[in-house]
Design an enzyme around this catalytic site. Sequence first.
Site, mmCIF file in Angstrom:
data_model
loop_
_atom_site.group_PDB
_atom_site.id
_atom_site.type_symbol
_atom_site.label_atom_id
_atom_site.label_comp_id
_atom_site.label_asym_id
_atom_site.label_seq_id
_atom_site.Cartn_x
_atom_site.Cartn_y
_atom_site.Cartn_z
ATOM 1 N N LYS A 61 17.774 -8.207 -0.080
ATOM 2 C CA LYS A 61 17.379 -6.995 0.651
ATOM 3 C C LYS A 61 16.897 -7.416 2.041
ATOM 4 C CE LYS A 61 14.523 -2.848 0.358
ATOM 5 N NZ LYS A 61 13.874 -3.000 1.666
ATOM 6 N N CYS A 72 -19.723 9.230 12.890
ATOM 7 C CA CYS A 72 -20.457 9.666 14.076
ATOM 8 C C CYS A 72 -20.124 11.136 14.292
ATOM 9 C CB CYS A 72 -20.045 8.841 15.299
ATOM 10 S SG CYS A 72 -20.615 9.536 16.865
ATOM 11 N N GLU A 124 0.834 -1.206 0.000
ATOM 12 C CA GLU A 124 0.000 0.000 0.000
ATOM 13 C C GLU A 124 0.869 1.258 0.000
ATOM 14 O OE1 GLU A 124 -3.702 1.930 2.564
ATOM 15 O OE2 GLU A 124 -3.054 -0.124 2.949
ATOM 16 N N TYR A 125 1.954 1.225 0.780
ATOM 17 C CA TYR A 125 2.882 2.368 0.821
ATOM 18 C C TYR A 125 3.493 2.594 -0.568
ATOM 19 C CZ TYR A 125 6.891 5.288 1.999
ATOM 20 O OH TYR A 125 7.813 6.308 2.034
ATOM 21 N N CYS A 140 -18.766 11.624 22.284
ATOM 22 C CA CYS A 140 -18.609 10.200 21.962
ATOM 23 C C CYS A 140 -17.353 9.705 22.670
ATOM 24 C CB CYS A 140 -18.480 10.016 20.448
ATOM 25 S SG CYS A 140 -18.072 8.324 19.951
ATOM 26 N N SER A 178 17.740 6.215 0.634
ATOM 27 C CA SER A 178 17.026 4.948 0.497
ATOM 28 C C SER A 178 17.044 4.543 -0.974
ATOM 29 C CB SER A 178 15.590 5.090 1.002
ATOM 30 O OG SER A 178 14.942 6.140 0.333
#
EC number: 6.5.1.2
Length: 689
Positions: free
Chosen positions: A123, A431, A42-43, A437, A89
């Site tokens: 890696k 909400c 996802e990243y 809440c 990186s």
Amino acid sequence: MQNIEKINEEEAKKLLIELADKIAQYNHAYYIEDKPLVSDAEYDQLFNTNLKLEQKFPHLILENSPSKKIGAKVENKFAKVTHQVPMLSLSNVFDEEDVKDFLDRIKSFLRLDQFSPIFCEPKIDGLSFAATYKNGILTTGATRGDGYIGEDITANIKTIKDFPHKINNAPELLEVRGEIYIEKNDFTSLNQEQEQQGKDKFANPRNAAAGSLRQLDPSVTAKRPLKYFVYAIGSAKEELANSQDQLLAKFKELGFNVNEIGKLANSEEEIFSFYEYLKTNRKNLPYEIDGVVYKLNDFALQDRMGFIARSPRFATAHKFPAIIGQTKLLSITVQVGRTGTLTPVAELEPIEIGGVIVSRATLHNYQEIARKDVRVGDYVFLQRAGDVIPQITGVDLAKRSADATTFDPPLFCPSCNSKLHYVPEDIIIRCDNGLNCPAQNYERIRHFVSKNAMDIEGLGRKQVEFLIDKGLISNPYDIFFLKEKNEASLTKLENMDGWGKKSVENLFNNIEKSKNVSLPRFIYALGIRHIGEQNAKLLTREFGSYENFIAQMELLKENDPEIYQKLNNLDGIGDKMLVDIIDFFDVKENIELIKNLSEVLNIEDYKETREQSSLTGKIVVFTGSMPTLSRAEAKATAEKLGAKVAASVSSNTDLVIAGEDAGSKLKKAKELGIKIIDEAEWLTLVRDI
């Protein structure tokens, strides 16, 4: 994610701000808190979306773009170490076409006629480090941090078994770089110990290694089964090797641990063969790996290729696909976040995926549940790529039983029982009961004390829950009177379950320390919907001080058209965010909270500091064909030296480097009286800087 091809400039501008904010948050969680919030997959998807947007709209690239950053800023609890050579990186590739593109870019950049050998190595999924030796003595150990400034972990790194404190026949100065990791079997044993001691288990070996290395007490680190490999050099007084394979041999000769699994590939076929070998056999390795690193083997060619903002051009990481598993969905629970958003979470029959026991997975939102037709009782496919909470990717319909039940979204909040409403544009259920809440109030306090906000160490999830349950705090303001309340109480906090004299003393000290806070941190800590760290900084740059910020917010709340337009013109602050800001300042309790907090906090004004170099701001233009340099290499060199490379000549241009057949740009430069040099003069200029 939106279709990049169809997106317009206005949408791209807003999306780039949103991505910068989100990726910065994920970087901090991964690199600093050692608690990743999303899967690697996802990243990577978010990061690649950002890159594609920047490629399509290069004029919209932000100063704080994720493509320019490495890792995350360091915390204050460790001394800071400046990397003399930035610890960048690696860029990522995901399939053979990506790898071929990487190899083609090398040939094109360097104008090579034939394949140049590539060194391939596993890696390691661990924590990057740098260790500096002066006259053979280990003097400094540091984390990557943001790539430019890391954390001083010298005392901790010295506790690692067989990590050399002294090396013979070393140059006067030597900085080695590598990865610290925990083997799979050691990780299992460590988690068993954590469980026996009533402590939280680590999510995966990478988190365990990072958490172990970032202990304030080195004796804790010494008890952890840390191991290391070195694979790169940061700086040295003398040349150790001419290539990556020679460097690893030299490291081994000096007494360092190097990964013996590596291959010098002389063709694309050999690269792909090695990748498939490691992908198939990774489960048999004693440590976790998440891909293969490819590096141009020849150091002279590496030097020519250089770097882009956050990564080297001469290396990349070929990531493995996510690990897939299958298990039974037992139930779906609902979590209420600090802004009232309801998130469905899958409760699963525990399953081991990639060495980690998984019992929960994210379902993102209710539309996602319907789209995938996920039902309670189904056997679901899970995808895990180093994340804490994996994702459900689909359902095994062949195994669906007759009693599998669909999940209907709730109509009332599970925390406060107020009626919920659906927000179509955000595909969420919310909400709107705010601080009334309990779940939202709890999450809001948790957000307020978090590292990126007020950074009050010692107030974790369990501690906040405890203090709320005991009636000691009910909002963020109460935190700053906890000490007085404790002193006046007959039942002292230090005498209660889970607390002690030292932990309470440390907590009160940390609360006191947090009273000095920067304006962007304060704005972020308020928890305004859609105002993350980057947008908080944008607002801070605009207003400068707390007093001005509040005054402008009052005008905004009163629908002042001038302030509305002023904010709407800021990159990343659109209509939607302005509505959220107005809604926040329309709530009486929020105004009271801010007023109360301002009386106990020292909210520091914004001060912008930027490092300057001799070439900062200089605009150069390359035109025509260069005899020896490719356009990409010439541009890269200029940017490395701090210049801005423009595509056309204007009155703002400082320097034009002209090659053969320069044409109209050269003509215009002469007309404007701009300094013009050729490639040879440019190379001399670069050499002398």
